[in-house]
Design a protein around this motif. Structure first.
Motif, PDB file in Angstrom:
ATOM      1  N   GLN A   1      -8.927  12.168 -13.475  1.00 15.81           N
ATOM      2  CA  GLN A   1      -8.121  11.576 -14.366  1.00 15.81           C
ATOM      3  C   GLN A   1      -6.530  11.825 -14.346  1.00 15.81           C
ATOM      4  O   GLN A   1      -6.084  10.454 -14.339  1.00 15.81           O
ATOM      5  N   ALA A   2      -6.459  12.545 -14.125  1.00 19.12           N
ATOM      6  CA  ALA A   2      -5.557  12.805 -13.645  1.00 19.12           C
ATOM      7  C   ALA A   2      -4.599  12.570 -12.343  1.00 19.12           C
ATOM      8  O   ALA A   2      -3.245  11.913 -12.487  1.00 19.12           O
ATOM      9  N   ALA A   3      -5.573  12.138 -11.649  1.00 17.26           N
ATOM     10  CA  ALA A   3      -5.093  11.258 -10.387  1.00 17.26           C
ATOM     11  C   ALA A   3      -4.393   9.937 -10.305  1.00 17.26           C
ATOM     12  O   ALA A   3      -4.431   8.772  -9.663  1.00 17.26           O
ATOM     13  N   LYS A   4      -5.896   8.900 -11.373  1.00 14.25           N
ATOM     14  CA  LYS A   4      -5.915   7.755 -11.596  1.00 14.25           C
ATOM     15  C   LYS A   4      -4.311   7.542 -12.466  1.00 14.25           C
ATOM     16  O   LYS A   4      -3.937   6.457 -11.925  1.00 14.25           O
ATOM     17  N   ARG A   5      -3.977   8.317 -13.130  1.00 10.76           N
ATOM     18  CA  ARG A   5      -2.318   8.171 -13.977  1.00 10.76           C
ATOM     19  C   ARG A   5      -1.599   8.228 -13.209  1.00 10.76           C
ATOM     20  O   ARG A   5      -0.696   7.230 -13.090  1.00 10.76           O
ATOM     21  N   ALA A   6      -1.231   8.892 -12.073  1.00 10.36           N
ATOM     22  CA  ALA A   6      -0.369   9.698 -10.767  1.00 10.36           C
ATOM     23  C   ALA A   6      -0.227   8.328 -10.114  1.00 10.36           C
ATOM     24  O   ALA A   6       0.527   7.927  -9.586  1.00 10.36           O
ATOM     25  N   PHE A   7      -1.854   8.285  -9.617  1.00 10.14           N
ATOM     26  CA  PHE A   7      -2.120   6.879  -8.171  1.00 10.14           C
ATOM     27  C   PHE A   7      -1.044   5.594  -9.485  1.00 10.14           C
ATOM     28  O   PHE A   7      -0.420   4.491  -8.458  1.00 10.14           O
ATOM     29  N   ALA A   8      -1.367   5.199 -10.595  1.00 12.32           N
ATOM     30  CA  ALA A   8      -1.490   3.910 -11.236  1.00 12.32           C
ATOM     31  C   ALA A   8       0.417   4.206 -11.169  1.00 12.32           C
ATOM     32  O   ALA A   8       1.083   3.146 -11.177  1.00 12.32           O
ATOM     33  N   LYS A   9       1.261   5.213 -12.149  1.00  9.63           N
ATOM     34  CA  LYS A   9       2.115   5.486 -11.918  1.00  9.63           C
ATOM     35  C   LYS A   9       3.721   5.020 -10.332  1.00  9.63           C
ATOM     36  O   LYS A   9       4.048   4.251 -10.125  1.00  9.63           O
ATOM     37  N   ALA A  10       2.618   5.389  -9.676  1.00 10.66           N
ATOM     38  CA  ALA A  10       3.173   5.637  -8.385  1.00 10.66           C
ATOM     39  C   ALA A  10       3.379   4.020  -7.851  1.00 10.66           C
ATOM     40  O   ALA A  10       4.314   3.309  -6.746  1.00 10.66           O
ATOM     41  N   ILE A  11       1.836   3.674  -8.204  1.00 13.70           N
ATOM     42  CA  ILE A  11       2.138   2.004  -7.815  1.00 13.70           C
ATOM     43  C   ILE A  11       2.524   0.643  -8.184  1.00 13.70           C
ATOM     44  O   ILE A  11       3.266  -0.249  -8.223  1.00 13.70           O
ATOM     45  N   GLY A  12       2.725   1.660  -9.811  1.00 17.73           N
ATOM     46  CA  GLY A  12       3.104   0.468 -10.757  1.00 17.73           C
ATOM     47  C   GLY A  12       4.761   0.418 -10.470  1.00 17.73           C
ATOM     48  O   GLY A  12       5.502  -0.573 -10.826  1.00 17.73           O
ATOM     49  N   SER A  13       5.373   1.988 -10.330  1.00 16.66           N
ATOM     50  CA  SER A  13       6.773   1.711  -9.998  1.00 16.66           C
ATOM     51  C   SER A  13       7.745   0.917  -8.902  1.00 16.66           C
ATOM     52  O   SER A  13       8.857   0.706  -8.625  1.00 16.66           O
ATOM     53  N   GLY A  14       6.737   1.012  -7.785  1.00 16.59           N
ATOM     54  CA  GLY A  14       6.806  -0.345  -5.941  1.00 16.59           C
ATOM     55  C   GLY A  14       7.251   1.142  -5.858  1.00 16.59           C
ATOM     56  O   GLY A  14       8.353   1.455  -4.762  1.00 16.59           O
ATOM     57  N   ALA A  15       7.070   2.556  -5.644  1.00 17.47           N
ATOM     58  CA  ALA A  15       7.649   3.464  -5.060  1.00 17.47           C
ATOM     59  C   ALA A  15       6.919   3.524  -4.058  1.00 17.47           C
ATOM     60  O   ALA A  15       7.638   3.338  -3.213  1.00 17.47           O
ATOM     61  N   ILE A  16       5.806   3.030  -3.431  1.00 18.88           N
ATOM     62  CA  ILE A  16       4.851   2.740  -3.227  1.00 18.88           C
ATOM     63  C   ILE A  16       3.785   1.426  -2.595  1.00 18.88           C
ATOM     64  O   ILE A  16       3.299   1.265  -3.994  1.00 18.88           O
ATOM     65  N   THR A  17       3.329   1.200  -1.782  1.00 19.71           N
ATOM     66  CA  THR A  17       2.307  -0.371  -2.065  1.00 19.71           C
ATOM     67  C   THR A  17       1.565   0.691  -1.470  1.00 19.71           C
ATOM     68  O   THR A  17       1.499   1.614  -0.478  1.00 19.71           O
ATOM     69  N   LEU A  18       0.383   0.110  -2.342  1.00 18.35           N
ATOM     70  CA  LEU A  18      -1.258   0.270  -1.780  1.00 18.35           C
ATOM     71  C   LEU A  18      -1.493   0.639  -0.364  1.00 18.35           C
ATOM     72  O   LEU A  18      -2.186   1.670   0.087  1.00 18.35           O
ATOM     73  N   ASP A  19      -0.584  -0.647   0.482  1.00 18.94           N
ATOM     74  CA  ASP A  19      -1.886  -0.096   2.025  1.00 18.94           C
ATOM     75  C   ASP A  19      -0.549   0.799   2.347  1.00 18.94           C
ATOM     76  O   ASP A  19      -0.748   1.060   3.124  1.00 18.94           O
ATOM     77  N   ALA A  20       0.909   1.150   2.609  1.00 19.71           N
ATOM     78  CA  ALA A  20       1.883   2.347   2.423  1.00 19.71           C
ATOM     79  C   ALA A  20       0.926   3.368   2.229  1.00 19.71           C
ATOM     80  O   ALA A  20       0.939   4.420   2.959  1.00 19.71           O
ATOM     81  N   LEU A  21       0.244   3.325   0.480  1.00 20.04           N
ATOM     82  CA  LEU A  21       0.142   4.727   0.969  1.00 20.04           C
ATOM     83  C   LEU A  21      -1.371   4.939   1.214  1.00 20.04           C
ATOM     84  O   LEU A  21      -1.541   5.768   2.117  1.00 20.04           O
ATOM     85  N   MET A  22      -2.293   4.463   1.440  1.00 16.48           N
ATOM     86  CA  MET A  22      -2.786   4.097   2.489  1.00 16.48           C
ATOM     87  C   MET A  22      -3.402   4.992   3.850  1.00 16.48           C
ATOM     88  O   MET A  22      -4.028   5.836   4.177  1.00 16.48           O
ATOM     89  N   ALA A  23      -1.861   4.473   4.430  1.00 16.90           N
ATOM     90  CA  ALA A  23      -2.055   4.576   6.206  1.00 16.90           C
ATOM     91  C   ALA A  23      -1.654   6.100   5.894  1.00 16.90           C
ATOM     92  O   ALA A  23      -1.930   6.954   6.079  1.00 16.90           O
ATOM     93  N   LYS A  24      -0.398   6.364   4.766  1.00 21.07           N
ATOM     94  CA  LYS A  24       0.089   7.970   4.239  1.00 21.07           C
ATOM     95  C   LYS A  24      -1.238   9.095   4.121  1.00 21.07           C
ATOM     96  O   LYS A  24      -1.275  10.440   4.742  1.00 21.07           O
ATOM     97  N   THR A  25      -1.858   8.202   3.861  1.00 14.25           N
ATOM     98  CA  THR A  25      -2.868   9.225   2.418  1.00 14.25           C
ATOM     99  C   THR A  25      -3.768   9.243   3.942  1.00 14.25           C
ATOM    100  O   THR A  25      -3.921  10.489   4.492  1.00 14.25           O
ATOM    101  N   LYS A  26      -4.176   8.353   4.744  1.00 14.70           N
ATOM    102  CA  LYS A  26      -4.846   8.325   5.869  1.00 14.70           C
ATOM    103  C   LYS A  26      -3.878   9.663   6.906  1.00 14.70           C
ATOM    104  O   LYS A  26      -4.972  10.608   7.952  1.00 14.70           O
ATOM    105  N   ALA A  27      -2.689   9.693   7.777  1.00 14.26           N
ATOM    106  CA  ALA A  27      -2.951   9.663   8.079  1.00 14.26           C
ATOM    107  C   ALA A  27      -2.426  11.772   7.360  1.00 14.26           C
ATOM    108  O   ALA A  27      -2.596  12.831   8.518  1.00 14.26           O
ATOM    109  N   PHE A  28      -1.978  12.293   6.143  1.00 12.20           N
ATOM    110  CA  PHE A  28      -2.260  12.979   5.943  1.00 12.20           C
ATOM    111  C   PHE A  28      -3.335  14.020   5.597  1.00 12.20           C
ATOM    112  O   PHE A  28      -3.325  15.011   5.875  1.00 12.20           O
ATOM    113  N   ALA A  29      -5.228  12.944   5.406  1.00 16.09           N
ATOM    114  CA  ALA A  29      -6.324  13.635   6.389  1.00 16.09           C
ATOM    115  C   ALA A  29      -6.368  14.034   7.132  1.00 16.09           C
ATOM    116  O   ALA A  29      -6.891  15.575   7.365  1.00 16.09           O
TER     117      ALA A  29
END
Length: 299
Positions: free
Chosen positions: A173-201
């Protein structure tokens, strides 16, 4: 003897008090009070499950939904028939109303507000509750009730896909709020976030980490709130982190470790190809037919 009038407030938890946990069946009066105490005190939703089928059921104030078998156990009564007979008598006396649905029976306490706050009912003394939920005919089945809890809000668009990739599954639930904030603020796009997260994994190599080392991986909300997706991955000696290994190069030992991780966490990383059981899965068939070993980690 003069009848006693007025009202008293009784905690709902009285039925859970160890003082009265003697295994004896509830009397009809106690069963009636149990129904009142377990009715929804505000509109809410509960999850109803019948085998693999499930649905959300909306309850209005003064309504509850349980199977007869559940009530039999809760009241320590001998049979479902005794529960059915009791509910039928309550309905005949216009103390409750019953609506049988596809997966559940909704019980409505008539004039519920009178039992909660006192005063006179707005209508006939024992009249049915106004605005009750009506359900289509169907069998009564097992009930899973989320009492006095609202269901969590729906996931933001793209969250579930992202969360399946992030290596550590904590505090969704905390992750949902942080995710919505990051995408909604324009800090990063969803495609870019997916790529960064896969690299982090890939960088963390979560399947290969020991339980002790996994504690150092940040929770998904912390990782998002800190903007860690902007960090550049680092190799062990400062060299660039290699891209994900081609799963077609995995040995049987590599696959065994990933299968164990999948069994323990129910998570299958996209970089390993199709999930076991899906078309295009690269895991050798002889490994899928062999019980997964207890070995932890992945190469």
């Amino acid at each position: 003897m003069r009848a006693v009038t007025g009202h008293i407030n009784v905690a709902r938890s009285i039925f859970d008090h160890p003082m009265f946990d003697d295994g004896r069946p509830l009397s009809p009066r106690e069963a009636w009070l149990w129904l009142i105490s377990n009715a929804a005190w505000r509109p809410m939703q509960v999850m109803v499950r019948n085998g693999r089928s499930q649905q959300l059921v909306s309850l209005e104030r003064g309504q509850l939904t349980y199977s007869r078998s559940f009530l039999r156990v809760a009241w320590s009564w001998k049979s479902d028939k005794s529960v059915r007979t009791f509910l039928a008598k309550l309905r005949q006396e216009q103390m409750i109303d019953l609506q049988t649905g596809q997966l559940q029976t909704v019980i409505s306490i008539c004039n519920y507000g009178v039992f909660q706050h006192g005063g006179s009912p707005a209508g006939p003394a024992n009249g049915p509750l106004e605005g009750q939920q009506r359900a289509s005919n169907g069998p009564e089945e097992n009930i899973i009730s989320i009492k006095e809890k609202m269901l969590p809000p729906p996931s933001p668009s793209g969250f579930d896909e992202w969360y399946s990739v992030y290596p550590k599954k904590k505090q969704p639930q905390a992750a949902k709020r942080a995710f919505a904030k990051a995408i909604g603020s324009g800090a990063i796009t969803l495609d870019a976030l997916m790529a960064k997260t896969k690299a982090f994994a890939v960088e963390t190599n979560w399947p290969a980490l020991s339980k002790r080392d996994r504690q150092f991986i940040p929770y998904p909300a912390s990782w998002l709130n800190a903007g860690a997706y902007h960090d550049e991955p680092e190799g062990g000696g400062g060299e660039p982190v290699p891209v994900a290994r081609d799963p077609r190069s995995f040995t049987d030992g590599d696959w065994q470790k990933r299968l164990t991780y999948f069994q323990d966490s129910q998570t299958w990383l996209e970089v390993w190809g199709a999930k076991p059981g899906e078309p295009g899965c690269l895991v050798p068939s002889h490994l899928l037919l062999t019980p997964v070993s207890s070995a932890k980690g992945a190469a």
